[in-house]
Design a protein around this motif. Structure first.
Motif: not given
Length: 330
Positions: A33-52
């Motif tokens: 369950x990834x948190x949205x802090x640190x580099x685990x899931x960076x919301x501003x960077x999370x385009x489709x390529x990042x998510x993939x």
């Protein structure tokens, strides 16, 4: 049925995400369950390529993703903002620190988080809402019913537009009912739902550890909100059977101090009755992940995360599909 056992990465955000994947696999987990802090899931960077790329990384270690968590920025949506929030808010959410600006940017971040969940192919965001009235918990100076009513109205004004976006994306928001949130026990959870007119995108991340030391019936919570338990955190807590020098409010002491009435404990080492929790989850038909949120100030976290994974896999079991005495009937 074997529910997947995942680990929430919020307490591990000091580690790079790939290191966390490696450790989770070694500990025995089925997913994160990834948190949205640190580099685990960076919301501003999370385009489709990042998510993939994140999904590919998890797949590299044979790990699944069922939810992402945005507790920290979510806290800022409804709270009276002060310097404490600067330490938890994303830099772009904090901005110039103007309180209303922080709240508005936090709301925008929560919507973006739902959009990221959609890109990841998942339909759950776990988090906090914050509360405009938590500071009114102890009713002195006297707190009028109107003040509480207005607090829930303010919560609804801020969260309904967010939840409308969640609904349009097919994503659920799972509030972790918790002291400092708009819902922290059974009664306040009902008040929150009522304020939102039972919005279909709003439900709960069930975490028994926050109820036990309050003497709230955490098993009853499952039955009362059977259609709103969208996610489950497995976390334990210990509370004393005898009076202590510091009570339930914590006495401004750090977690782990042995003078506290309660502390979080590694799973199986506290007082939460997980047997009854699993039976209740079976009764309501919850088939989602059991996500370990590991917290124990007195134990090495790698040891604790490993034993917690084994504990959850041992305590979980499938419900029966037959009555036990069917075989005795002609």
């Amino acid at each position: 049925m074997s529910r997947p056992v995942t680990i929430f990465t919020g307490q591990w955000a000091d580690l790079p995400v790939e290191t966390m994947c490696q450790k989770a696999k070694q500990f025995g987990y089925d997913g994160l369950e990834l948190c949205t802090w640190g580099d685990h899931m960076e919301i501003p960077k999370a385009d489709q390529a990042y998510c993939d790329q994140r999904l590919d990384l998890l797949a590299k270690y044979d790990l699944k993703l069922f939810a992402i968590s945005c507790h920290l920025d979510g806290q800022c949506v409804c709270d009276p903002i002060d310097q404490r929030h600067k330490s938890i808010a994303s830099a772009h959410v904090w901005g110039d620190g103007d309180p209303e600006g922080v709240r508005q940017r936090a709301a925008e971040e929560m919507v973006k988080t739902a959009e990221v969940a959609k890109k990841l192919g998942i339909d759950r965001v776990v988090g906090f809402t914050g509360s405009p009235i938590w500071h009114l918990l102890y009713s002195f100076p006297p707190v009028s019913p109107e003040m509480i009513k207005e607090g829930y109205a303010d919560f609804a004004r801020r969260w309904k537009p967010i939840l409308d976006e969640y609904q349009s994306l097919g994503v659920k928001f799972c509030l972790e009912a918790h002291p400092t949130e708009i819902a922290f026990d059974i009664h306040t959870a009902h008040l929150a739902l009522k304020a939102l007119n039972h919005h279909s995108a709003f439900g709960f991340n069930f975490d028994p550890s926050h109820f036990g030391y309050q003497h709230v019936d955490y098993v009853r919570f499952i039955y009362e909100f059977a259609d709103r338990i969208f996610h489950v955190h497995m976390k334990d807590a210990y509370w004393s059977d005898t009076p202590m020098s510091v009570g339930v409010f914590g006495g401004h002491m750090e977690f782990g101090d042995n003078r506290r009435y309660w502390n979080f404990r590694s799973l199986g080492r506290g007082k939460v009755n997980f047997e009854n929790i699993i039976r209740a989850l079976n009764d309501i038909g919850y088939n989602g992940p059991l996500s370990v949120e590991w917290e124990d100030s007195g134990m090495n976290r790698e040891h604790g995360a490993t034993e917690a994974c084994a504990f959850v896999k041992k305590v979980d079991f499938a419900p029966s599909d037959v009555a036990f005495d069917d075989a005795m009937q002609k």
